[in-house]
Design a protein around this motif. Sequence first.
Motif, short mmCIF file in Angstrom:
data_model
loop_
_atom_site.label_atom_id
_atom_site.label_comp_id
_atom_site.label_asym_id
_atom_site.label_seq_id
_atom_site.Cartn_x
_atom_site.Cartn_y
_atom_site.Cartn_z
N ASN A 68 78.35 47.20 28.30
CA ASN A 68 79.01 46.29 29.24
C ASN A 68 78.04 45.42 30.02
O ASN A 68 78.45 44.73 30.95
N GLY A 69 76.75 45.49 29.69
CA GLY A 69 75.79 44.57 30.28
C GLY A 69 74.79 45.16 31.25
O GLY A 69 74.01 44.41 31.84
N ALA A 70 74.77 46.47 31.44
CA ALA A 70 73.77 47.06 32.33
C ALA A 70 72.38 46.74 31.80
O ALA A 70 72.12 46.89 30.61
N LYS A 71 71.51 46.29 32.66
CA LYS A 71 70.15 45.90 32.28
C LYS A 71 69.24 47.13 32.34
O LYS A 71 68.55 47.36 33.31
N LEU A 72 69.28 47.91 31.27
CA LEU A 72 68.50 49.14 31.18
C LEU A 72 67.72 49.13 29.88
O LEU A 72 68.30 48.91 28.81
N ASP A 73 66.42 49.33 29.97
CA ASP A 73 65.58 49.41 28.77
C ASP A 73 65.96 50.66 27.99
O ASP A 73 66.18 51.72 28.57
N ALA A 74 66.00 50.53 26.67
CA ALA A 74 66.34 51.66 25.81
C ALA A 74 65.40 52.84 26.05
O ALA A 74 65.82 54.00 26.00
N ALA A 75 64.14 52.55 26.35
CA ALA A 75 63.16 53.62 26.59
C ALA A 75 63.47 54.41 27.86
O ALA A 75 63.04 55.55 28.01
N ASP A 76 64.21 53.82 28.78
CA ASP A 76 64.53 54.48 30.04
C ASP A 76 65.80 55.32 29.97
O ASP A 76 66.04 56.16 30.84
#
Length: 96
Positions: A68-76
């Motif tokens: 839904n658009g959360a700006k979260l790096d996949a690594a985090d």
Amino acid sequence: MTRTRLAMVLCLALGVCLPAFARAQDKDPAQTVISVCTRCHTPARICKNLGVKDQDAWDATVSHMIRNGAKLDAADKPGLVSWLASRKPGDKPVCN
């Protein structure tokens, strides 16, 4: 020089690999919740699910938020999910 070795040298020379790795390792999950999750949700909404959702439920929730658009790096994501699943109701800094 092999292609792999050349790519590694270029990556290191440009300072791309190590800083990116360090950022992924140094992220504080609590700070991620505050900086990313509270863009759309109140701390109270997040807090009411601490100690309720397990690892799988938090994984599904975080995956849904990313879609839904959360700006979260996949690594985090793995560290954030583990941190959320390990919290108890009322844990700070999310719950005040």
